[in-house]
Design an enzyme around this catalytic site. Structure first.
Site, mmCIF file in Angstrom:
data_model
loop_
_atom_site.group_PDB
_atom_site.id
_atom_site.type_symbol
_atom_site.label_atom_id
_atom_site.label_comp_id
_atom_site.label_asym_id
_atom_site.label_seq_id
_atom_site.Cartn_x
_atom_site.Cartn_y
_atom_site.Cartn_z
ATOM 1 N N HIS A 175 0.862 -1.188 0.000
ATOM 2 C CA HIS A 175 0.000 0.000 0.000
ATOM 3 C C HIS A 175 0.893 1.232 0.000
ATOM 4 O O HIS A 175 1.595 1.489 0.977
ATOM 5 C CB HIS A 175 -0.919 0.006 1.230
ATOM 6 C CG HIS A 175 -1.891 -1.136 1.236
ATOM 7 N ND1 HIS A 175 -3.123 -1.074 0.595
ATOM 8 C CD2 HIS A 175 -1.810 -2.382 1.767
ATOM 9 C CE1 HIS A 175 -3.760 -2.238 0.763
ATOM 10 N NE2 HIS A 175 -2.984 -3.041 1.463
ATOM 11 N N LEU A 176 0.879 1.966 -1.112
ATOM 12 C CA LEU A 176 1.724 3.166 -1.212
ATOM 13 C C LEU A 176 0.946 4.438 -0.871
ATOM 14 O O LEU A 176 1.529 5.504 -0.772
ATOM 15 C CB LEU A 176 2.342 3.281 -2.603
ATOM 16 C CG LEU A 176 3.396 2.216 -2.949
ATOM 17 C CD1 LEU A 176 3.942 2.433 -4.359
ATOM 18 C CD2 LEU A 176 4.532 2.207 -1.941
ATOM 19 N N ARG A 177 -0.374 4.305 -0.758
ATOM 20 C CA ARG A 177 -1.253 5.385 -0.245
ATOM 21 C C ARG A 177 -1.413 6.609 -1.150
ATOM 22 O O ARG A 177 -2.246 7.452 -0.867
ATOM 23 C CB ARG A 177 -0.804 5.865 1.139
ATOM 24 C CG ARG A 177 -0.753 4.763 2.184
ATOM 25 C CD ARG A 177 -2.117 4.174 2.443
ATOM 26 N NE ARG A 177 -2.106 3.261 3.593
ATOM 27 C CZ ARG A 177 -2.801 2.148 3.657
ATOM 28 N NH1 ARG A 177 -3.594 1.794 2.645
ATOM 29 N NH2 ARG A 177 -2.756 1.388 4.716
ATOM 30 N N ASN A 234 -6.534 0.578 -3.176
ATOM 31 C CA ASN A 234 -7.438 1.281 -2.235
ATOM 32 C C ASN A 234 -6.898 2.657 -1.839
ATOM 33 O O ASN A 234 -6.701 2.964 -0.683
ATOM 34 C CB ASN A 234 -7.732 0.415 -0.996
ATOM 35 C CG ASN A 234 -6.500 0.088 -0.165
ATOM 36 O OD1 ASN A 234 -5.378 0.194 -0.640
ATOM 37 N ND2 ASN A 234 -6.724 -0.317 1.075
ATOM 38 N N HIS A 256 -2.712 -12.534 1.460
ATOM 39 C CA HIS A 256 -2.469 -12.726 2.906
ATOM 40 C C HIS A 256 -3.219 -13.911 3.550
ATOM 41 O O HIS A 256 -4.093 -13.720 4.400
ATOM 42 C CB HIS A 256 -2.765 -11.445 3.688
ATOM 43 C CG HIS A 256 -3.977 -10.645 3.282
ATOM 44 N ND1 HIS A 256 -5.223 -11.176 3.133
ATOM 45 C CD2 HIS A 256 -4.105 -9.322 3.018
ATOM 46 C CE1 HIS A 256 -6.065 -10.223 2.794
ATOM 47 N NE2 HIS A 256 -5.421 -9.088 2.710
ATOM 48 N N ASP A 285 2.050 -6.886 2.439
ATOM 49 C CA ASP A 285 0.866 -6.123 2.875
ATOM 50 C C ASP A 285 1.309 -4.889 3.671
ATOM 51 O O ASP A 285 0.680 -4.503 4.671
ATOM 52 C CB ASP A 285 -0.107 -6.978 3.694
ATOM 53 C CG ASP A 285 -1.492 -6.329 3.799
ATOM 54 O OD1 ASP A 285 -1.688 -5.240 3.221
ATOM 55 O OD2 ASP A 285 -2.375 -6.917 4.452
ATOM 56 N N PRO A 333 -6.533 -0.948 10.563
ATOM 57 C CA PRO A 333 -5.715 -2.162 10.515
ATOM 58 C C PRO A 333 -4.544 -2.001 9.546
ATOM 59 O O PRO A 333 -4.679 -1.330 8.527
ATOM 60 C CB PRO A 333 -6.700 -3.220 10.002
ATOM 61 C CG PRO A 333 -7.677 -2.448 9.167
ATOM 62 C CD PRO A 333 -7.757 -1.064 9.758
HETATM 63 O O1 DOR Z 1 -4.487 -4.596 7.572
HETATM 64 C C1 DOR Z 1 -4.819 -4.255 6.451
HETATM 65 N N1 DOR Z 1 -4.587 -3.014 5.999
HETATM 66 N N2 DOR Z 1 -5.446 -5.128 5.668
HETATM 67 C C2 DOR Z 1 -5.973 -4.772 4.493
HETATM 68 O O2 DOR Z 1 -6.527 -5.614 3.836
HETATM 69 C C3 DOR Z 1 -5.914 -3.380 4.041
HETATM 70 C C4 DOR Z 1 -4.789 -2.684 4.630
HETATM 71 C C5 DOR Z 1 -4.838 -1.188 4.472
HETATM 72 O O3 DOR Z 1 -5.116 -0.699 3.378
HETATM 73 O O4 DOR Z 1 -4.527 -0.487 5.437
#
Ligand code: DOR
Length: 432
Positions: free
Chosen positions: A59-61, A91, A231, A306, A324
């Site tokens: 996830h590079l945000r 996402n 995962h 992840d 999370p």
């Molecule tokens: O812990 C998680 N964080 N699980 C995910 O599936 C999404 C991710 C997030 O985008 O922060």
């Protein structure tokens, strides 16, 4: 012409040290190269040389949550962790569900130039789980998207999942599923079991993952499409994958496990520190042991981080309100060495397989996860197998500091990472 000489390195940790000469991004020679001249000489000291790591799940945000990570900071973390390729999850805000957003991420990754950044395209519009996104448009874009995922959410509608598998098959794509039946996990805060019961946290039951994985395996066979399971977190999922792979029923099924699910368990939740909150949740000792075994035997194909940075305000709060996710790029190798190499479950060839070769093949990359041999692209990482380092979250390259490994000693230090012959990380320093 650029020439880099890696002197005294051990490809795959095997045999006597050799010299590896890289010319203009390609491995020119593997063997003794006394007297060879180069622009830069790296003294290998017998360190282990591996193909650069490939992370199918980062996830590079960016765009949208640059207070947690950017493509620049995430790329830096990746290079320092030994990665030459990352797949950036969809996402973001806006969601990467169309050609414009995926091209933006892809271009920005190239501008930064530390790792190859491949955007993952969303499966459904806005991750809404209702309508398929323009998968073909993203595949045909400059970003050439091949991996599609609603990660963070499950594509729980079986008909949509079926259509996604059918559609992506047409252009050799793969659907990476976040397996979680949302009806079974509504309100969940922790792995459903004695620890969650004791702490008073609503449970996330293992069958919520396992039932979706079983269903999707059947859909992959039925459609001939390619499924990748994100995962994997339970022993039961490993059993389903083992059964599936023995059956060879058509379609293609691959799976990843995260470093945190190999090492950490729900016993850590006793402190209620949200740094341990992740989805899927940390599970039991027995689950972690089963996942290590499944990775060693190839039932689970690869390790994916992840890597999920969060801004401090989303972690420095009470458990139920916290987001999370945990940082992973700079600690992945250390966790794999600790959980798999030191106990004898994987040798260094095995590390190359699960962190580079398999993920590259799953995603259809031609130039990553290649053998260390003359004529091959010089995407490489040099690792000191004996050195240990202490994780200090504040010193990691990410903007978020949500590492669950704070203060932990980890074995295996990345010395140098090369992307097409260019040194991107050197002794803990990034070379932009
Ligand atoms: O812990 C998680 N964080 N699980 C995910 O599936 C999404 C991710 C997030 O985008 O922060």
């Amino acid at each position: 012409m650029s020439r880099v000489l890696l002197r005294g390195v051990r490809p795959y940790g095997e045999g006597e040290p050799v010299d590896v000469l890289v010319v203009d991004g390609t491995i020119a020679e593997v063997g003794a190269a006394p007297g060879t001249e180069a622009d830069e000489v790296v003294a290998g000291g017998g360190a282990v040389l591996l193909p650069g790591f490939v992370d199918l799940h980062t996830h590079l945000r960016e765009p949208g949550r640059e207070d947690a990570e950017t493509i620049r900071t995430g790329s830096a973390a990746a290079a320092l962790g030994g990665y030459t390729t990352v797949f950036a999850m969809a996402n973001t805000d806006p969601v990467a569900d169309n050609a414009v957003v995926v091209e933006h991420v892809w271009r920005r990754g190239r501008e930064v130039g530390l790792v190859d950044v491949h955007p993952v395209g969303a499966v459904t519009v806005g991750l809404g789980g209702e309508r398929l996104a323009e998968l073909g448009g993203m595949a045909a874009s400059a970003a050439g998207v091949r991996v599609f995922s609603d990660d963070g959410r499950c594509v729980d509608d079986p008909l949509l999942m079926r259509r996604a598998l059918e559609y992506t098959k047409a252009f050799g794509g793969v659907v990476a599923q976040h397996a979680e039946d949302p009806r079974l996990t509504a309100g969940a805060q922790a792995h459903e079991g004695p620890t969650a019961a004791k702490l008073g946290l609503a449970g996330w039951p293992a069958p919520a993952e396992e039932s979706i994985v079983a269903r999707d395996c059947l859909l992959a066979a039925h459609t001939g499409g390619s499924l990748h399971v994100c995962h994997v977190s339970t022993a039961g999922t490993a059993d389903i994958l083992r059964w599936w792979k023995a059956r060879d029923a058509g379609g293609a099924v691959s799976a990843e496990v995260t470093p945190h699910h190999l090492l950490l368990t729900d016993e850590r939740l006793a402190t209620y520190d949200p740094v341990n909150k992740v989805n899927p949740p940390l599970r039991t000792d027995a689950d972690a042991a089963a996942l290590r075994q499944a990775l060693a035997e190839g039932t689970v194909d690869c390790v994916a981080t992840d890597h999920a940075p969060h801004a401090d305000q989303h972690k420095d709060c009470e458990w139920s309100a916290a987001s999370p996710g945990m940082l992973g790029l700079q600690t992945a190798l250390g966790i794999v060495v600790r959980t798999m190499v030191r106990p004898g479950l994987l040798d260094w060839r095995g590390v190359a397989r699960v962190m580079s070769e398999r993920p590259a093949r799953i995603a259809g990359l031609a130039d990553q996860g290649r053998p260390i041999a003359a004529g091959e692209p010089a995407n490489l990482v040099l690792v000191d197998p004996d050195d240990e380092w202490t994780v200090r979250a504040a010193e990691l390259a990410s903007i978020g500091s949500n590492s669950p490994y704070e203060g932990m000693r980890l074995p295996g230090r990345v010395l140098v990472t090369l992307l097409r012959g260019r040194i991107t990380a050197h002794e803990g320093e990034v070379r932009f």
